[in-house]
Design an enzyme around this catalytic site. Structure first.
Site, short mmCIF file in Angstrom:
data_model
loop_
_atom_site.label_atom_id
_atom_site.label_comp_id
_atom_site.label_asym_id
_atom_site.label_seq_id
_atom_site.Cartn_x
_atom_site.Cartn_y
_atom_site.Cartn_z
N ARG A 81 59.37 -34.70 70.70
CA ARG A 81 59.10 -34.20 69.18
C ARG A 81 59.67 -35.11 68.15
O ARG A 81 60.98 -35.16 68.21
CB ARG A 81 59.94 -32.85 68.90
CG ARG A 81 58.92 -31.75 69.61
CD ARG A 81 59.64 -30.30 69.52
NE ARG A 81 60.21 -29.76 68.24
CZ ARG A 81 60.60 -28.62 67.75
NH1 ARG A 81 60.99 -27.99 68.76
NH2 ARG A 81 61.07 -28.76 66.61
N ARG A 138 66.40 -30.02 58.60
CA ARG A 138 66.01 -28.76 59.23
C ARG A 138 67.18 -27.63 59.28
O ARG A 138 67.00 -26.54 59.07
CB ARG A 138 65.56 -29.05 60.72
CG ARG A 138 64.31 -29.66 60.80
CD ARG A 138 63.86 -30.11 61.97
NE ARG A 138 63.86 -29.25 63.17
CZ ARG A 138 63.98 -29.76 64.51
NH1 ARG A 138 64.34 -31.00 64.76
NH2 ARG A 138 63.86 -28.93 65.39
N ARG A 167 60.98 -17.20 58.96
CA ARG A 167 62.12 -18.19 58.50
C ARG A 167 62.26 -17.86 57.01
O ARG A 167 63.06 -18.72 56.44
CB ARG A 167 61.35 -19.35 58.89
CG ARG A 167 61.90 -20.19 60.07
CD ARG A 167 61.36 -21.46 60.20
NE ARG A 167 61.88 -22.39 60.94
CZ ARG A 167 61.69 -22.63 62.18
NH1 ARG A 167 60.79 -21.96 62.90
NH2 ARG A 167 62.26 -23.80 62.69
N LYS A 202 66.64 -20.74 71.09
CA LYS A 202 65.90 -19.69 70.99
C LYS A 202 64.65 -19.67 72.30
O LYS A 202 64.20 -18.69 72.78
CB LYS A 202 65.17 -19.61 69.59
CG LYS A 202 66.08 -19.23 68.54
CD LYS A 202 65.49 -19.02 67.42
CE LYS A 202 64.79 -20.30 66.95
NZ LYS A 202 65.51 -21.52 66.28
N ARG A 233 67.61 -32.77 73.51
CA ARG A 233 66.24 -32.23 73.76
C ARG A 233 65.44 -33.46 73.25
O ARG A 233 64.10 -33.50 73.98
CB ARG A 233 66.01 -30.98 72.85
CG ARG A 233 64.65 -30.45 73.11
CD ARG A 233 64.50 -29.05 72.39
NE ARG A 233 64.37 -29.15 70.78
CZ ARG A 233 64.69 -28.11 70.01
NH1 ARG A 233 64.62 -27.02 70.35
NH2 ARG A 233 64.60 -28.31 68.84
P1 AMP Z 1 60.35 -25.07 65.80
O1 AMP Z 1 59.59 -25.34 66.99
O2 AMP Z 1 60.70 -23.50 65.48
O3 AMP Z 1 61.78 -25.65 65.46
O4 AMP Z 1 59.49 -25.30 64.26
C1 AMP Z 1 59.23 -26.72 64.15
C2 AMP Z 1 58.55 -26.96 62.77
O5 AMP Z 1 57.37 -25.98 62.52
C3 AMP Z 1 59.58 -26.47 61.71
O6 AMP Z 1 60.58 -27.47 61.32
C4 AMP Z 1 58.62 -26.19 60.44
O7 AMP Z 1 58.15 -27.21 59.90
C5 AMP Z 1 57.51 -25.46 61.31
N1 AMP Z 1 57.71 -24.11 61.36
C6 AMP Z 1 57.81 -23.30 62.55
N2 AMP Z 1 57.80 -21.90 62.34
C7 AMP Z 1 57.81 -21.93 61.04
C8 AMP Z 1 57.86 -20.64 60.08
N3 AMP Z 1 58.04 -19.53 60.50
N4 AMP Z 1 57.83 -21.01 58.71
C9 AMP Z 1 57.57 -22.15 58.30
N5 AMP Z 1 57.61 -23.40 58.88
C10 AMP Z 1 57.79 -23.05 60.32
#
Ligand code: AMP
Length: 191
Positions: free
Chosen positions: A134, A146, A89, A14, A128
């Site tokens: 991260r 996740r 999400r 993404k 990654r």
């Molecule tokens: P990402 O970078 O999109 O993989 O997000 C990393 C982490 O941020 C996720 O595993 C969640 O803990 C939190 N997070 C990001 N976006 C959301 C969302 N829309 N709703 C809830 N938690 C989120």
């Protein structure tokens, strides 16, 4: 206004595809994961709150995410459109987003969903993790959590936009530029 939801499991590509879409269509990027990481690096209270969930691979509570996105949308009054990346999400997040955009008279134009098999996702996330720094990219258990959270809580969001006739599925395995071309076709259809 062109408003796109870029959807898919963690590791689907993404972020990579968002960068290309933003440049081509001049959209404002709202990536909730990036926003939380920024808050975290700045040591804000929102960042500290989000960190607990992120470290476990769990979702940050809906209200916290929705308020943050609401602020971002209001901040950018002149936006030509938004690309939502990693948001919504959950179905309540999708409903809240629809409501916010209805107020602006600019509903979601299309959801682009990237499909990638689970084994490939795990491989990509670990790769990654070598450079992203991260913590949630480097631990097998967190990666598994996740993906499970995605399947249980996030996948129903695709159905939400499918019911609105807005879902476009794209094979997320292959060359980055080939995938981008397929995404562009789906975006053009929605313009
Ligand atoms: P990402 O970078 O999109 O993989 O997000 C990393 C982490 O941020 C996720 O595993 C969640 O803990 C939190 N997070 C990001 N976006 C959301 C969302 N829309 N709703 C809830 N938690 C989120």
């Amino acid at each position: 206004m062109l408003n796109i939801v870029l959807f898919g499991p963690p590791g689907a590509g993404k972020g990579t595809q968002s960068d290309k879409i933003i440049k081509k269509y001049n959209l404002t990027h709202i990536a909730t994961g990036d926003l939380f990481r920024k808050h975290l690096s700045e040591g804000s209270s929102l960042g500290k709150l989000a960190q607990k969930y992120m470290n476990e691979g769990m979702l940050v509570p809906d209200k916290v995410v929705i308020d943050m996105v609401d602020d971002k949308i209001r901040e950018d009054k002149d936006a030509k459109g938004f690309i939502f990346d990693g948001f919504p999400r959950t179905v309540p997040q999708a409903e809240a987003l629809d409501k916010l955009l209805t107020e602006k008279n600019a509903p979601i134009s299309r959801m682009i969903a990237l499909e990638v098999p689970e084994e490939e996702l795990k491989k990509r996330i670990k790769e990654r993790g070598k450079t992203s720094g991260r913590a949630d990219d480097q631990d097998e258990e967190k990666i598994r959590t996740r993906i499970k959270v995605y399947l249980d809580e996030t996948l129903p969001v695709a159905r939400h936009y499918e019911k609105q006739g807005k879902l476009a599925m794209i094979d997320g395995v292959g060359a980055i530029d080939d995938i981008f071309q397929k995404i562009c076709v789906k975006i053009e259809e929605a313009r």
